[in-house]
Design a protein around this motif. Sequence first.
Motif, mmCIF file in Angstrom:
data_model
loop_
_atom_site.group_PDB
_atom_site.id
_atom_site.type_symbol
_atom_site.label_atom_id
_atom_site.label_comp_id
_atom_site.label_asym_id
_atom_site.label_seq_id
_atom_site.Cartn_x
_atom_site.Cartn_y
_atom_site.Cartn_z
ATOM 1 N N PHE B 404 6.765 -17.681 44.930
ATOM 2 C CA PHE B 404 7.829 -18.422 44.187
ATOM 3 C C PHE B 404 7.649 -19.225 43.076
ATOM 4 O O PHE B 404 7.224 -18.812 41.948
ATOM 5 C CB PHE B 404 9.106 -18.963 44.929
ATOM 6 N N ARG B 405 6.141 -20.398 43.337
ATOM 7 C CA ARG B 405 5.307 -20.945 42.665
ATOM 8 C C ARG B 405 4.412 -20.150 41.650
ATOM 9 O O ARG B 405 4.768 -20.460 40.679
ATOM 10 C CB ARG B 405 4.624 -21.786 43.138
ATOM 11 N N GLU B 408 7.127 -18.745 39.132
ATOM 12 C CA GLU B 408 7.157 -19.389 38.228
ATOM 13 C C GLU B 408 6.513 -19.851 36.785
ATOM 14 O O GLU B 408 6.483 -20.103 35.658
ATOM 15 C CB GLU B 408 7.676 -21.168 39.132
ATOM 16 N N ARG B 409 5.389 -20.332 37.429
ATOM 17 C CA ARG B 409 3.908 -21.262 36.806
ATOM 18 C C ARG B 409 3.542 -19.472 35.925
ATOM 19 O O ARG B 409 2.768 -19.869 34.553
ATOM 20 C CB ARG B 409 2.993 -21.452 37.387
ATOM 21 N N THR B 410 3.632 -18.287 36.300
ATOM 22 C CA THR B 410 2.667 -17.128 36.072
ATOM 23 C C THR B 410 3.077 -15.798 35.384
ATOM 24 O O THR B 410 2.205 -15.004 34.986
ATOM 25 C CB THR B 410 0.331 -16.914 36.530
#
Lengths: 251, 700
Positions: B404-405, B408-410
Amino acid sequence: MKICTVLKQVPDAEASIRTSGSGVDLAGVTFVMDGMDEYGVEEAIRLREAGHTAEIFTLALGPRRFEEAIRTSLAIGCDRAIHIETDEALDVITQARVLADAVKKEGADLVFVGGKEADWDSSALGPALAEALGWTHLDWTTKFVLTGTTIEATHDTDAGNETVKLSLPAVITTQQGLNEPRYPTLPNIMKAKRKELRKATLADYAAHAPLTKIASEAIQVKARLNKILSGEGPETAKQLITLLRDEAKVI
Amino acid sequence: MLTLPEQFLFAVLLIASLYYAYLGFSEVIGVINRGATTYYPRTNHPVARLRDAIVRTITQVTVFRDRPVVSFFHSFVFYGFIFYGLVNIVDFIEGYVPAEVLAPIHASIFGGLFRLGADVFGSLVLIGVAYLLSRRFAAEDPKLEKFNPTVLLHPGVTAGGIRRDSLIVGCFILLHVGCRMLAAGSLLAAEGHNDPWQPVASLIANVIGHAPNRIIGWHIGWWGALGLVLAFLPYFPRSKHIHLFAAPARFALERRHVDGSPVPLGALEPLDLEDDTVEQFGVERLEQLRFTQLLDPYACIQCNRCTNACPAHATGKALAPSAIEINKRYELNAIRTEFAEKKIGSRPVMEFVMSESALWACTACGACVEVCPVGCEQLTDIIDYRRDAVMTKGEFPQQLNNAFRNLERTSNPWGIAQAKREEWKNADTVAPTVAENPDFEVLYWVGCAGSYDPSAQKTARAFAEILNHAKVNFAILGKSEGCTGDPARRAGNEYLYHSLATGNVETLNATLLDEKLDPNKAKRVVATCPHCFNALKNDYPQLGGNYKVVHHTQLIEELIAAGELPEMILDEKFTYHDPCYLGRHNGVYEAPRSVLTGGGKAGATFAEMPRNKNNSFCCGAGGAQFWKEEEPGTMKVAENRYREAEATGAKTIAAGCPFCKSMLASSESAGREGAPVIMDIAELVAENLRKTKAKLGLAG
Ligand code: SF4
Ligand code: SF4
Ligand code: SF4
């Protein structure tokens, strides 16, 4: 009890940073809450979940874009936030003095801050903040237990780790291993939008002239040797070992 | 005709029975009414719906999809029962109207046909039920009620509820029809003659012997048959045999698009994410389900076909899709009255519907929904429970946190920088971006796998080579492409999916459509990843993105047909693995096969796996499984599938999905010396292209 979590917003570890001129170009970069600071936010929330009555507030010093990271901390569970907005690139000691003034004004008893933040890669903010406050501090914390006003915590040292006892008020710097930061839930993301995010300026706190000024910046560029070995496998392997040992001196 | 006291008694009992049955049925309706409405229409095009539901019920097609022998005997019971509805009415009339009055009808050809029907269908029902009961109780068919030991079951089920229910209903049918036959036989015996229209009843008459006093047998039989109906009616809404009504209702209420066309089986309901007063996302308790999900446990006949088809269950996981419906049903039976009256809500579903491990074992493959004879949507439930776990509670497998991170970030689950999205290309890959080739005709959606996963990058390069050779005027989005959001959505993170998807829809609308956003004039988009394909095709219309989406195998098939690419004949034995999101979820079975077999010319070089097409067995990657450890079980899903593929004797396993390719290649058996290799169809086609060029002596 009041707990303060200090945080910064930094480029995502995966972001490719471009250079422009002699500095870095941050346009189009994804910014996130500093990973080390995040452990502090999580730990504060866990303290409350473990039964400590505490008000938890986020404190951040930096440009407007920090807001997003601040909202994330509110979504994780901080109650409110103070954002001291500035575009000035302050040195760590000056940052610590401004933050210390804010911590005092809010009457916090416990401060969490990342062990080493990914903006300047300095590990100084926590210790400097403790110094400015005149509080005790513990860095690189991997285990944290609070009973009453007594902290029992484990932190890394050069040779291993040690477990110490200290009492509030204190500044704790956090790192990987302390906990697993949670993924904010959607209702909390929604609620975070309505939580108080107070804006402040440097002028609201005791004036601190920066101790350093950036005179110039340079990007360190290392040219590759582009050496290509030719020949059969085993033979090139030998050549490679000789080169690594004698020339590069890495093995 | 019955005696007067008998008539009176029956009338009283009938009223009582109807009253209690009414209470039971209205409870069921009350329960279903608590459900929320659905995004996809459930009642539009009522005539077509009714027609299709009737056709499906009468022809029993969905039953015959699997287990032909059982379905055959079930059809005896089904058709017999339908006819017995009429029989019961006629018998009731005979109980109240003097025989003389009915005599002319009896003597007519209709009377004869009716008696023949009752006689024949009655016998068929007896044979059918006897078979089904013996299968369950004597032969103990392991397909029934055979759950993995870790599957969470409602206490009512562990206490033998399903067996008891089956026994009660089975015995009811046997006695009901048996008594009816006895009554018919006794009547003939009392009348002293046989009836050519009723061969079986005549046989009974001969056995009990012809004499006027045999009429007592008619009375006993009549009461046995119709009296049992009275006893059974109030039991109906409690038993699984309510499927008789609930299943056809479920058919009629299936989801359809506004224009009446069918909705793909894996489609998920969108959520309102704008309203920030909402505190509950996904489903924590039964009353938060949509009404069709509350109808499902009543339609479910507890046949376990879905569990037999489930890849998670087949590999020893704690997940059994049938248990979802069965557990819901047992809980609803337990709390029905107060729940229906809205006095109480249910316990949290994770306490009785499924375990956490089960929740996270689902690959979202859709096999359960596909095989279910009554149209249950178990997969929708699973995703709804995941939504609650992820978005409302924040409790889910740790590894998904990373995915998930990263998303979100990449904007990709691997967490590799967006700036590196075009690095799948090597020096000689020609794949211009939209900016470089604004007049493109086809947009190639490379996807995260194609962009970042080394094995899928090969597929992407092969496909670009194919497109260039076939002179397709194409472009890619490059850095403006981001994950479709499929892994987030199937993991229950609708919020993250939504933010990724809205960004893509905006980009795609600007890239593929004219200013009026006219979907008819849209340029085509082709994907080499079935998850992307499915998201673009089926998920994005919910967000206002309506495109013409094709899978690369479909485009390749087209190009071969147009003579732009040489036909491919593979000379070593090969098989093909249907990716769930291409096959079952989108019905694309033939294009990849036609490409692989040179339009069917491959003959015996092509070996189908036993489980293929809509019955294909998942590779284990879907439903965000790729981004986490597989749940505990007895075997990896990919290993199970790989062994099946290997057993065909194939040297090559052709795939049409980067995740299938990666999963199968990482299975234990695939690592052995000389084990069959897994290749994407694009790679095979590109290889064939190079060979053909070499043969013709053309340069590169
Ligand atoms: S979608 Fe597939 S894995 Fe999930 S329950 Fe259904 S059959 Fe099992
Ligand atoms: S959900 Fe469908 S397939 Fe599964 S047991 Fe029930 S009726 Fe059978
Ligand atoms: S759905 Fe497509 S875009 Fe998303 S992770 Fe899968 S390959 Fe990438």
